[in-house]
Scaffold this active site. Structure first.
Site, mmCIF file in Angstrom:
data_model
loop_
_atom_site.group_PDB
_atom_site.id
_atom_site.type_symbol
_atom_site.label_atom_id
_atom_site.label_comp_id
_atom_site.label_asym_id
_atom_site.label_seq_id
_atom_site.Cartn_x
_atom_site.Cartn_y
_atom_site.Cartn_z
ATOM 1 N N SER A 38 0.819 -1.212 0.000
ATOM 2 C CA SER A 38 0.000 0.000 0.000
ATOM 3 C C SER A 38 0.851 1.260 0.000
ATOM 4 O O SER A 38 0.336 2.341 -0.240
ATOM 5 C CB SER A 38 -0.927 0.004 1.212
ATOM 6 O OG SER A 38 -0.160 0.031 2.397
ATOM 7 N N LYS A 91 0.987 4.460 6.994
ATOM 8 C CA LYS A 91 0.430 5.277 5.922
ATOM 9 C C LYS A 91 1.000 6.680 6.053
ATOM 10 O O LYS A 91 1.656 7.023 7.031
ATOM 11 C CB LYS A 91 -1.107 5.345 6.013
ATOM 12 C CG LYS A 91 -1.811 4.010 5.894
ATOM 13 C CD LYS A 91 -1.896 3.534 4.456
ATOM 14 C CE LYS A 91 -2.600 2.204 4.369
ATOM 15 N NZ LYS A 91 -1.803 1.051 4.715
#
Lengths: 168, 157
Positions: A38, A91
């Protein structure tokens, strides 16, 4: 006479090392493997399903930022998932409290004490676009450097995208 | 060099052991504010908090828990756990002005907390269900004031 006291000394040394390293890893910095794609191409640029755990990137996570929870746009953070506190995600912070962040469907206001996170690889990233703004109290550290593999050792830079976020 | 390290290392080990106990086992907490009256007083209580129930998932509705405020990550807040994930919670939306009730199901990975003093508290009715990752520990014993020494009272009806 010899063996029990040797055993006791070894146990004491292990205990000392364990307690001190636990404190250092909690308060200063620790090394964490990055799973998944990701955050491609920043971390794990090639997904190799055969040797996944060996070729995963290992990053340095600093914990000093947790003393005042002051983050900047573009910081890469480690946080507990809001849906499952046992999972941790890595993230990038795209929005800070008070910002307005644009998603496909609407514009979201980031409430006080929360942040908006997105993966660098938007096509395959489970992030704030699915579970909404993340409370800053769930943040467990900030990623500063890539330590493994050796050919990609570097510091992790802040990357901001001004066109989707309007600050408060 | 040898004797310097033999004096410093036990001190460092002791401090690290204190930190590990504080972070993983439990600690004492001072509370203040009116949101948990009559269970906890305004001027302040000293409570013992344990972190083992949080880590092993043994929290139950009715426990008094501490959690990081979703509105300010630097503040730790004390409220009573009312609903775990999947529970249905019915609450009075605005007790001072009306009797209107609302019923919600607590979403996955979250808990619903309410102060015992529903007229003067900011809790899940204001900021919504709290992610379980924000929960720090459970209060299990009152140290001060002396008249409340012992385990905490269950939720007043």
């Amino acid at each position: 006479m010899g063996t029990p006291s040797v055993l006791w000394n070894v146990a004491k040394k292990c205990f000392t090392v364990g307690v001190i390293s636990l404190t250092v890893s909690d308060l200063f910095s620790s090394i964490v493997p990055v799973r998944g794609a990701s955050m491609s191409p920043t971390f794990n640029p090639k997904t190799n399903s055969l040797l996944e755990s060996l070729s995963d990137d290992r990053v340095l996570v600093e914990k000093l930022c947790l003393s005042n929870y002051k983050f900047s746009h573009g910081d890469v953070i480690v946080f507990c998932s809001p849906d499952n506190h046992k999972e941790k995600h890595i993230k990038r912070i795209v929005g800070l409290p008070g910002d307005w962040v644009g998603t496909i469907y609407d514009v979201v206001h980031i409430p006080e004490g929360h942040c908006w996170v997105e993966g660098d690889n938007l096509a395959s990233s489970l992030d704030s676009r699915s579970f909404g703004p993340v409370p800053l109290g769930l943040v467990k550290g900030r990623v500063t450097h890539i330590l493994w593999p050796p050919n990609r050792v570097s510091s992790v830079e802040r990357k901001t995208s001004r066109n989707r976020v309007s600050p408060s | 060099m040898g004797e310097w390290s033999s004096r410093v290392i036990p001190i460092v080990r002791g401090l690290c052991l204190l930190y590990v106990t504080h972070k993983y086992l439990g600690t004492t907490v001072v509370t203040y504010g009116p949101s948990m009256l009559p269970t906890l007083g305004i001027t302040g209580n000293v409570l013992l908090m344990e972190r083992i129930s949080t880590r092993t998932g043994k929290l139950r509705p009715g426990d008094v828990v501490f959690f990081r405020s979703p509105e300010n990550p630097r503040r730790v807040v004390c409220k009573r756990l009312v609903g775990m994930e999947g529970d249905q919670v019915t609450y009075v939306v605005d007790p001072k002005n009306s009797d209107k009730c609302n019923a919600i199901v607590v979403q996955k990975g979250h808990v619903w907390v309410e102060g015992d003093n529903i007229y003067n508290t900011k809790d899940s009715r204001n900021f919504g269900a709290v992610p379980y990752g924000l929960v720090e520990g459970k209060a299990f014993w009152t140290l001060l004031p002396r008249k409340d020494f012992g385990s905490l009272a269950p939720k007043p009806k």
